[in-house]
Design a protein around this motif. Structure first.
Motif, mmCIF file in Angstrom:
data_model
loop_
_atom_site.group_PDB
_atom_site.id
_atom_site.type_symbol
_atom_site.label_atom_id
_atom_site.label_comp_id
_atom_site.label_asym_id
_atom_site.label_seq_id
_atom_site.Cartn_x
_atom_site.Cartn_y
_atom_site.Cartn_z
ATOM 1 N N ALA A 79 60.094 23.140 27.754
ATOM 2 C CA ALA A 79 58.774 23.739 28.761
ATOM 3 C C ALA A 79 58.022 24.469 27.496
ATOM 4 N N ILE A 80 57.002 24.297 27.323
ATOM 5 C CA ILE A 80 55.742 24.289 26.335
ATOM 6 C C ILE A 80 54.919 26.020 27.312
ATOM 7 N N ILE A 81 55.149 26.654 26.202
ATOM 8 C CA ILE A 81 54.265 28.496 26.230
ATOM 9 C C ILE A 81 52.869 28.278 25.822
ATOM 10 N N ARG A 82 51.896 28.405 26.763
ATOM 11 C CA ARG A 82 50.518 28.860 26.168
ATOM 12 C C ARG A 82 50.379 29.932 26.546
ATOM 13 N N HIS A 83 48.929 29.973 26.260
ATOM 14 C CA HIS A 83 48.521 31.323 26.992
ATOM 15 C C HIS A 83 48.332 30.531 27.601
ATOM 16 N N ALA A 84 47.584 32.084 28.772
ATOM 17 C CA ALA A 84 47.022 31.549 29.932
ATOM 18 C C ALA A 84 45.819 32.657 29.657
ATOM 19 N N GLU A 85 44.327 31.766 30.017
ATOM 20 C CA GLU A 85 43.260 32.987 30.250
ATOM 21 C C GLU A 85 43.264 33.385 31.796
ATOM 22 N N THR A 86 42.591 34.923 31.670
ATOM 23 C CA THR A 86 42.676 35.519 32.502
ATOM 24 C C THR A 86 42.642 34.658 34.299
ATOM 25 N N PRO A 87 42.189 34.973 34.443
ATOM 26 C CA PRO A 87 42.206 34.220 35.691
ATOM 27 C C PRO A 87 40.658 34.936 36.371
ATOM 28 N N LEU A 88 39.541 33.645 36.623
ATOM 29 C CA LEU A 88 38.198 34.006 36.854
ATOM 30 C C LEU A 88 38.199 34.812 38.371
ATOM 31 N N SER A 89 39.347 34.966 38.952
ATOM 32 C CA SER A 89 39.468 35.383 40.748
ATOM 33 C C SER A 89 39.503 37.103 40.558
ATOM 34 N N VAL A 90 39.808 38.103 38.794
ATOM 35 C CA VAL A 90 39.969 39.588 38.783
ATOM 36 C C VAL A 90 37.977 39.511 39.100
ATOM 37 N N ARG A 94 37.473 42.558 41.819
ATOM 38 C CA ARG A 94 35.565 43.593 41.445
ATOM 39 C C ARG A 94 35.238 43.683 42.531
ATOM 40 N N LYS A 95 34.167 42.638 42.448
ATOM 41 C CA LYS A 95 33.337 42.449 42.849
ATOM 42 C C LYS A 95 33.406 43.065 44.541
ATOM 43 N N LYS A 96 34.229 42.347 45.453
ATOM 44 C CA LYS A 96 34.558 42.958 46.220
ATOM 45 C C LYS A 96 35.063 44.485 46.398
ATOM 46 N N PHE A 127 42.823 43.135 46.049
ATOM 47 C CA PHE A 127 42.101 42.045 47.065
ATOM 48 C C PHE A 127 41.832 42.254 48.538
ATOM 49 N N VAL A 128 43.868 42.362 49.051
ATOM 50 C CA VAL A 128 44.220 43.423 49.763
ATOM 51 C C VAL A 128 42.668 44.668 50.772
ATOM 52 N N THR A 129 43.406 45.777 49.710
ATOM 53 C CA THR A 129 42.875 47.085 50.305
ATOM 54 C C THR A 129 41.090 46.844 50.208
ATOM 55 N N SER A 130 40.747 45.716 49.115
ATOM 56 C CA SER A 130 38.978 45.655 49.285
ATOM 57 C C SER A 130 38.935 45.448 50.458
ATOM 58 N N LEU A 131 39.026 44.074 51.253
ATOM 59 C CA LEU A 131 39.012 44.092 52.390
ATOM 60 C C LEU A 131 39.399 44.980 52.817
#
Lengths: 505, 505
Positions: A79-90, A94-96, A127-131
């Motif tokens: 297994a190779i471990i790399r840094h993952a970026e913050t998901p765009l969804s966040v 927030r918009k919702k 997400f669920v709470t804001s919906l």
């Protein structure tokens, strides 16, 4: 970047957790709680990093069973471990939260990242709470519905008359599908019924059917069953239909919420994915149901019909009385038994159950052209009373891998307690919510044999000491807990007829 | 009820997970994802149940390290497992989701259950999200504040003139406290500064101080340091001050939110618990700060002052300019170095930092009666320029277990990249948010040596090719990722003076 050997853990921890030895993390840019991209020969996923002194050795990465359902990682894999970026969804979540309307591509991203496990429980819950609080417009719901369907398996049927019935739930004891499916299948229509386990109720249709036969069928098995019998009654969760729904349900359940955008999209996404073309939606309405008034029910019906139009599913809605439980049994085994009783000898079954089942089945028979207009209910009744529905039920149970039993062979919890009327009077209220709570406290739906069997319905006259209902459980401890709750909350109200006395002077 | 032997796991899984062998669960009323009450000789807690085939043997219960911080459970302890009821808080959280006002006892229950680990991440997130969307009135905030303070340690000081300064944050590079604390302590006032680690920023005050000395002091150690030096700069998270805050912060961080009721209550609860009587609150204001306009800042200030009045803390608010970073350094080590430079030779430090620090310190000196009215700033400046503040800083660093270093001994990330002006022009904008993102992408705050050093501030004239800022990191991978982000987002905008040209005809 880190290079590690996989060590699989057999633990249902419910998160994409990965575990690395503290020593391996020293001097790296990877810290506990970071999102990391884990690349293995079997595939990649984004995990949340945890550190350990002892659980894995230096050079190892601990990966939990959960992820192997989607990616067939094996012990000893590199297994190779790399840094993952913050998901765009966040940012979109927030918009919702800020009450804004989401663009189609923003909704797609949220659903995609949710389904691929890139979002944490915190992000999914936000997400669920804001919906729940801020809702969605119909365009947003349509986009969410389509994407939910597309991100899982899609079934294609050769027949074009593929029908289904779906209840939005909220009323305890609703085992109607166990009658509708065999009636409709016996009439020759295709009805591949997928259902869920309980979300907030004491028994989902899948929980009830599981008392009688296997429900965790694969896609191929479902096709086989439907080809042979015209119908099936399976758990949607065992196949990959609209998998985002499984994630949001796990958040809705502990909070006991069912936000409308998710209610609409999760029903429709699963039906689109299951290849359903004609759908009757049952909207139980009344005090204590999910939907309280006819106006609300009509509004929800219009939304379902509009959404159906947008996604090419023909929808009819049936607003049904949901002010008290359907039939008398609440809890998986109790409900399965009651459904069998109805199929075996409808005269011994509660009329509310029979009436509802043949009405809904009737609508489907008319849509499917196997009953003349306005005659659907009569035809459905004939199929039920003639024993053809029971025969079809046995066929389906057998095809799904079970062995047909008669209703008196169904086992119910060995511990039971009877709740009696405290005074003479009339049953003025049976609270759906409180009866459900009592059944759940007794162990339902996980304890299949737990639940409540009502001896009265609203309007019945009772004398002090008469049996109101019996609570069943497989566990003495749970039974006591349920009785305690029942004594504290009075799910069934008995009142004297003289509710208020006005004196003359 | 189950009787099992404890097996402790050294894993920072972040949830109250307990693990039981599948065999032990068969035939019991306990199912995965159930809440169970775990009773041990060392104490009880509510855990979330997980099943395993291999991770623990029959007869064992796996418990994760996390919980032993609060309950000193040991390997081999006997544990009794019972069914745990649904926490009362769930209904109260739903009330807040529905936009209702919570009663004091409902708020107390939520905070109590949160602090004792009875609520899952899902429930905590739903609460935080609903506070973000639906807010709280001042009475609710007061109740939440008091309860948050009471559910942790409370420090009592013999002195009555216990002062503190708190910035609500949102502006990168705000290392002001590292100047204010030594100035005020040198003037003889008691200033036991507790601060947090970064929530959404690239460096919290505790992260910055940790570059210079220990910050995870115990309550006794803090009292010792303050008795000796009049001040301290410690991480509040190491002691048990208003512990609910640690839980909510862990939810706010991934969502990048800071709901006002939690902003107000978390600041005030920690200050009440730390025994602070006089508090100056710094509200950085401007484009890209948490608070955008003077009106908003004034409104927040009034709320802080009202809340302070309700909970007996005298509050003054300072609305400061927060439209660009304070000073030039962003990131723990870079900021620690800049603060030391200011203490060593204020002329070499950015004037925005000096100006802000002596202004805030001045207010405290006036409140504390060690400077005449309107002379606080002058006295603060004198203490800074005379070297007394540096001397006090060294005292505090030593007392907290560190060894004073000079600014040029502070190590910065070995990998660096320079970002240059793409055109001739003026710096018209430095985005707080984007600069923070770049610093975080480079690894801050966890990588202490990562961050951004600005070479320009708003209004500076630059020529094409001039250095705008340098990004530092301990990791080449992270540095590249940060540079990529910087190239995509332009945190610093350079524009020609001629912004718009209107032609005559």
């Amino acid at each position: 970047m880190l290079f590690l050997k996989v060590k699989l853990f057999d633990l249902d921890i419910g998160v994409n957790a990965v575990v690395i030895n503290e020593e391996d993390l020293k001097g790296t840019p990877y810290y506990p709680q970071d999102r990391v991209l884990v690349e293995t020969p079997a595939g990649s996923f984004v995990g949340v990093l945890h550190s350990t002194k002892t659980l894995v050795n230096k050079g190892e990465i601990g990966i939990f069973r959960e992820i192997t359902k989607e990616i067939p990682i094996k012990d000893g894999d590199e297994a190779i471990i790399r840094h993952a970026e913050t998901p765009l969804s966040v940012a979109y979540i927030r918009k919702k939260m800020d009450g804004q309307t989401l663009k189609p591509e923003e909704i797609h991203t949220i659903i995609d990242e949710m389904v691929t496990g890139k979002l944490s429980n915190i992000e999914n819950t936000a997400f669920v709470t804001s919906l729940y609080i801020n809702g969605m417009d119909m365009k947003e719901i349509e986009e969410m519905t389509r994407r939910m369907a597309e991100t899982g398996d899609m079934i294609d049927w050769d027949e074009s008359l593929v029908v289904d019935v779906h209840s939005i739930g909220g009323v305890p004891g609703n085992k109607t599908a166990l009658l509708v499916v065999p009636i409709v299948a016996a009439a020759g229509l295709t009805i591949p019924k997928t259902s869920s386990r309980a979300i907030t109720s004491a028994a989902g249709t899948a929980d009830v059917v599981e008392v009688l036969t296997r429900v965790d069928l694969s896609l191929d098995e479902i096709k086989q069953v439907v080809t042979t019998t015209n119908g099936c009654m399976v758990w949607g969760g065992a196949i990959d239909l609209a998998p985002a729904d499984d994630i949001t349900i796990n958040i809705e359940r502990p909070l006991s919420i069912d936000p409308e955008p998710l209610l609409l999209s999760s029903v429709m996404a699963k039906k689109i994915a299951a290849g359903i073309k004609y759908l009757v939606i049952d909207i139980p309405t009344g005090e204590g149901a999910k939907v309280k008034t006819i106006d609300e029910a009509a509004s929800l019906a219009r939304k379902f019909i509009e959404l159906g139009g947008r996604v090419n599913v023909h929808i009819e809605c049936a607003i049904t009385y949901g002010g008290q439980p359907i039939g008398r049994a609440i809890g998986p085994a109790l409900e399965a038994r009651e459904a069998l009783i109805a199929l075996e000898n409808y005269k011994e079954a509660p009329s509310s159950l029979i009436e509802k089942a043949v009405s809904l089945a009737g609508v489907l028979l008319e849509i499917g052209g196997v009953a003349p207009p306005k005659k659907g209910k009569d035809v459905a009744e004939e199929i039920l009373t003639s024993g053809k529905a029971l025969e079809k039920m046995h066929e389906i149970i057998t095809a799904q891998g079970g062995e047909p039993k008669s209703s008196d062979e169904i086992e119910i919890g060995e511990y039971k307690a009877e709740i009696i009327a405290p005074i003479d009077g009339y049953v003025t209220q049976i609270s759906n919510k409180l009866i459900t709570k009592v059944a759940k406290e007794a162990g339902a739906p996980k304890d299949k044999k737990a639940g409540v069997l009502l001896n009265v319905k609203i309007g019945n006259e009772v004398e002090k000491g008469d049996l109101l209902y019996t609570i069943y459980s497989s566990s003495e401890e749970r039974l006591n807990s349920a009785v305690k709750l029942a004594r504290r909350t009075y799910p069934i109200k008995v009142e004297g007829m003289l509710l208020k006395r006005i004196s003359k002077f």
